[in-house]
Design a protein around this motif. Structure first.
Motif, mmCIF file in Angstrom:
data_model
loop_
_atom_site.group_PDB
_atom_site.id
_atom_site.type_symbol
_atom_site.label_atom_id
_atom_site.label_comp_id
_atom_site.label_asym_id
_atom_site.label_seq_id
_atom_site.Cartn_x
_atom_site.Cartn_y
_atom_site.Cartn_z
ATOM 1 N N ARG A 130 0.865 -1.182 0.000
ATOM 2 C CA ARG A 130 0.000 0.000 0.000
ATOM 3 C C ARG A 130 0.899 1.228 0.000
ATOM 4 N N ASP A 131 1.558 1.416 -1.095
ATOM 5 C CA ASP A 131 2.552 2.466 -1.247
ATOM 6 C C ASP A 131 2.369 3.066 -2.628
ATOM 7 N N ASP A 132 2.475 4.368 -2.761
ATOM 8 C CA ASP A 132 2.254 4.969 -4.074
ATOM 9 C C ASP A 132 3.463 4.834 -4.993
ATOM 10 N N ALA A 133 4.614 4.418 -4.461
ATOM 11 C CA ALA A 133 5.802 4.279 -5.292
ATOM 12 C C ALA A 133 6.160 2.815 -5.581
ATOM 13 N N VAL A 134 6.067 1.960 -4.583
ATOM 14 C CA VAL A 134 6.517 0.571 -4.716
ATOM 15 C C VAL A 134 5.318 -0.378 -4.676
ATOM 16 N N ALA A 135 5.179 -1.185 -5.724
ATOM 17 C CA ALA A 135 4.096 -2.162 -5.785
ATOM 18 C C ALA A 135 4.507 -3.496 -5.175
ATOM 19 N N GLY A 136 5.793 -3.831 -5.274
ATOM 20 C CA GLY A 136 6.262 -5.107 -4.760
ATOM 21 C C GLY A 136 7.768 -5.182 -4.739
ATOM 22 N N VAL A 137 8.281 -6.235 -4.109
ATOM 23 C CA VAL A 137 9.718 -6.460 -3.988
ATOM 24 C C VAL A 137 9.996 -7.941 -4.192
ATOM 25 N N ASP A 138 11.049 -8.236 -4.935
ATOM 26 C CA ASP A 138 11.560 -9.596 -5.059
ATOM 27 C C ASP A 138 12.865 -9.681 -4.273
ATOM 28 N N HIS A 139 13.040 -10.761 -3.529
ATOM 29 C CA HIS A 139 14.309 -11.063 -2.882
ATOM 30 C C HIS A 139 14.819 -12.359 -3.512
ATOM 31 N N ARG A 140 16.048 -12.307 -3.983
ATOM 32 C CA ARG A 140 16.671 -13.467 -4.618
ATOM 33 C C ARG A 140 17.823 -13.923 -3.727
#
Length: 171
Positions: A130-140
């Protein structure tokens, strides 16, 4: 080649060559420690739909490059490490990235893939911030087995940027 209005247009051959070059480059950002970077393994199921919706609203969403995150690489043994999948889950819980106490309603997906060199690549995808800049994050994660226990050797992250990228960061 010229169009019906007399303006010059690129030839189909040039467009095909450009498309092939772009496809080839999509996997080039991965380091040798993470083979197969351009594969379906990394696909975020919700990204394509979001990109289409965002472009209809005038945004140009972007995906940041992978960035090494040494502070997320555990220095201690993981609680569960007898198989790679358990090690990824244990790592994510120890970093408070997953678990019952998460306040955000995120879509979370975890995957592992055995590599030819015997290592395992783990992927934790978190979508729906719930952020206007970041929709998601992947960690590898790169995992290796030592004495029957899978250990996290390297952690990298990339961000799905709702409105696009500026200087490699979500704007």
């Amino acid at each position: 080649m010229t169009s019906s209005n007399g303006k010059r247009t690129p030839s189909m051959l040039r467009l095909c060559a450009l498309a092939i070059a772009l496809l080839a480059l999509t996997g080039c950002s991965d380091e040798a420690s993470f083979p197969g970077g351009g594969s379906e393994f990394y696909a975020q199921p919700e990204w394509a739909d979001y990109r289409e919706q965002a472009s209809d609203n005038g945004y140009e969403p972007g995906l940041s490059d992978w960035r090494h995150i040494p502070e997320l690489t555990p220095q201690e043994s993981l609680e569960a490490c007898d198989d790679a999948r358990s090690a990824v889950e244990s790592w994510a819980e120890s970093r408070d990235l997953i678990g019952a106490d998460r306040s955000e309603r995120l879509t979370i997906d975890m995957r592992t893939r055995q590599e030819a060199d015997g290592s395992v690549t783990g992927l934790l995808q978190r979508w729906g911030f719930r952020d206007d800049a970041v929709a998601g994050v992947d960690h590898r994660l790169r995992l290796t087995e030592t004495a029957g226990c899978w250990e996290v050797e390297r952690v990298e992250a990339r961000h799905y940027c709702r409105r696009g990228l500026e200087d490699g960061l979500c704007r």
